[in-house]
Design a protein around this motif. Sequence first.
Motif, mmCIF file in Angstrom:
data_model
loop_
_atom_site.group_PDB
_atom_site.id
_atom_site.type_symbol
_atom_site.label_atom_id
_atom_site.label_comp_id
_atom_site.label_asym_id
_atom_site.label_seq_id
_atom_site.Cartn_x
_atom_site.Cartn_y
_atom_site.Cartn_z
ATOM 1 N N ALA A 116 1.286 -1.503 -0.252
ATOM 2 C CA ALA A 116 -0.218 -0.265 -0.192
ATOM 3 C C ALA A 116 1.052 1.103 0.309
ATOM 4 O O ALA A 116 0.147 2.800 -0.439
ATOM 5 C CB ALA A 116 -1.186 0.440 1.553
ATOM 6 N N GLN A 117 2.414 1.117 0.303
ATOM 7 C CA GLN A 117 3.239 2.543 0.562
ATOM 8 C C GLN A 117 3.861 2.715 -0.699
ATOM 9 O O GLN A 117 3.443 3.902 -1.387
ATOM 10 C CB GLN A 117 4.055 1.842 0.598
ATOM 11 N N ALA A 118 2.847 2.375 -1.921
ATOM 12 C CA ALA A 118 2.861 2.204 -3.433
ATOM 13 C C ALA A 118 1.526 3.452 -3.733
ATOM 14 O O ALA A 118 1.457 4.161 -5.077
ATOM 15 C CB ALA A 118 3.100 1.112 -4.011
ATOM 16 N N SER A 119 0.326 3.672 -2.858
ATOM 17 C CA SER A 119 -0.519 4.151 -3.316
ATOM 18 C C SER A 119 -0.242 5.402 -3.204
ATOM 19 O O SER A 119 -0.563 6.271 -2.220
ATOM 20 C CB SER A 119 -1.852 3.519 -2.326
ATOM 21 N N VAL A 120 -0.330 6.002 -3.944
ATOM 22 C CA VAL A 120 -0.791 7.772 -4.442
ATOM 23 C C VAL A 120 -2.129 8.442 -4.899
ATOM 24 O O VAL A 120 -2.815 7.204 -5.245
ATOM 25 C CB VAL A 120 0.657 8.458 -4.776
ATOM 26 N N ASP A 121 -2.070 9.297 -4.777
ATOM 27 C CA ASP A 121 -3.648 9.489 -5.036
ATOM 28 C C ASP A 121 -4.246 9.323 -6.426
ATOM 29 O O ASP A 121 -4.918 8.377 -7.180
ATOM 30 C CB ASP A 121 -3.842 10.886 -5.257
ATOM 31 N N THR A 122 -2.841 9.632 -7.694
ATOM 32 C CA THR A 122 -3.047 9.205 -8.950
ATOM 33 C C THR A 122 -3.217 7.829 -9.335
ATOM 34 O O THR A 122 -4.434 7.000 -10.043
ATOM 35 C CB THR A 122 -2.104 10.185 -9.397
ATOM 36 N N SER A 123 -2.967 6.665 -8.689
ATOM 37 C CA SER A 123 -2.272 5.572 -8.942
ATOM 38 C C SER A 123 -3.470 5.049 -8.530
ATOM 39 O O SER A 123 -4.216 3.546 -8.656
ATOM 40 C CB SER A 123 -1.065 4.845 -8.413
ATOM 41 N N TRP A 124 -3.830 5.467 -6.590
ATOM 42 C CA TRP A 124 -4.812 5.117 -6.252
ATOM 43 C C TRP A 124 -6.242 4.911 -7.465
ATOM 44 O O TRP A 124 -7.071 3.634 -7.315
ATOM 45 C CB TRP A 124 -5.654 5.800 -5.021
ATOM 46 N N ALA A 125 -6.649 6.073 -7.791
ATOM 47 C CA ALA A 125 -7.781 6.177 -8.847
ATOM 48 C C ALA A 125 -7.382 6.073 -10.023
ATOM 49 O O ALA A 125 -8.463 5.379 -10.670
ATOM 50 C CB ALA A 125 -8.039 7.848 -9.016
ATOM 51 N N LEU A 126 -6.303 5.564 -10.775
ATOM 52 C CA LEU A 126 -6.214 5.258 -11.920
ATOM 53 C C LEU A 126 -5.935 3.143 -12.012
ATOM 54 O O LEU A 126 -6.562 2.814 -12.785
ATOM 55 C CB LEU A 126 -5.206 5.723 -12.714
ATOM 56 N N SER A 127 -6.159 2.910 -10.421
ATOM 57 C CA SER A 127 -5.663 1.725 -10.634
ATOM 58 C C SER A 127 -7.346 0.827 -10.391
ATOM 59 O O SER A 127 -7.447 0.177 -9.703
ATOM 60 C CB SER A 127 -5.113 0.808 -9.934
ATOM 61 N N SER A 128 -8.339 1.641 -10.338
ATOM 62 C CA SER A 128 -9.313 1.552 -9.726
ATOM 63 C C SER A 128 -10.289 0.473 -10.702
ATOM 64 O O SER A 128 -10.372 1.666 -11.909
ATOM 65 C CB SER A 128 -10.392 2.956 -8.995
#
Length: 233
Positions: A116-128
């Motif tokens: 989860a340390q790899a989760s930032v705002d953009t990566s979280w939104a794009l990976s959904s």
Amino acid sequence: MTTPGRGDEGPADDHWASFRRGLRLGVPFGMVGFLISLSFSVLAKQAGFSTAQAIVTAAIMFAGSAQFAMLSVVSAGGGIPAALIAAGLMHSRFLAMGMALAPSLPGGALKRAAQAQASVDTSWALSSRGDGTFDRWLMFGTTLPQYVTWTTGAIAGAVFGDALGDTHRLGLDAIYPVFFLSLLIAELRDPALRPVAAAGGLLALALVPITPPGVPILAASAVALVGLVRRDP
């Protein structure tokens, strides 16, 4: 042992394809992140940070909102506890984001926390995937170029920032709000997410002029959490 029902169990080729797609998606955001991080280091040096302190802060925190909130408190003469509280409030949105992401990550608690340390705002939104699950390999790929450019920007700003002069004159201070606005617009395109995204954005906007830094983000995160609970069958 992988927890049943968690993670993506597809072939390795699919994982690599998702990772490469994430890399491509992350590059444009990484370019913006380079300028944001560069601007942070310039402002941090002006606030009294050493070159090493500016670079290490950016590399460890890797979060523009928290970094600028902390910096605003320090620049205004606030103490370290107040700066940490402001940064923590900015990061509070990751509580709701982490709750949504956790079921898509394999392994035990420590392994999921590390991923989860790899989760930032953009990566979280794009990976959904839009169905409540996340493509963790796309998230990893999207975050990688952003972290590289973020750290590189911090180094460039700390080492060569004095040559830029006033960052407000260059308009670098406008990059960060535009960056988050683009994420909000992306969420508004999904009819299922539109009410929550709109409510969170409007609430944050209304609170900006009347509350301390960090509170608007915290309130918007609470709205997102309510939306997550209501979507959960």
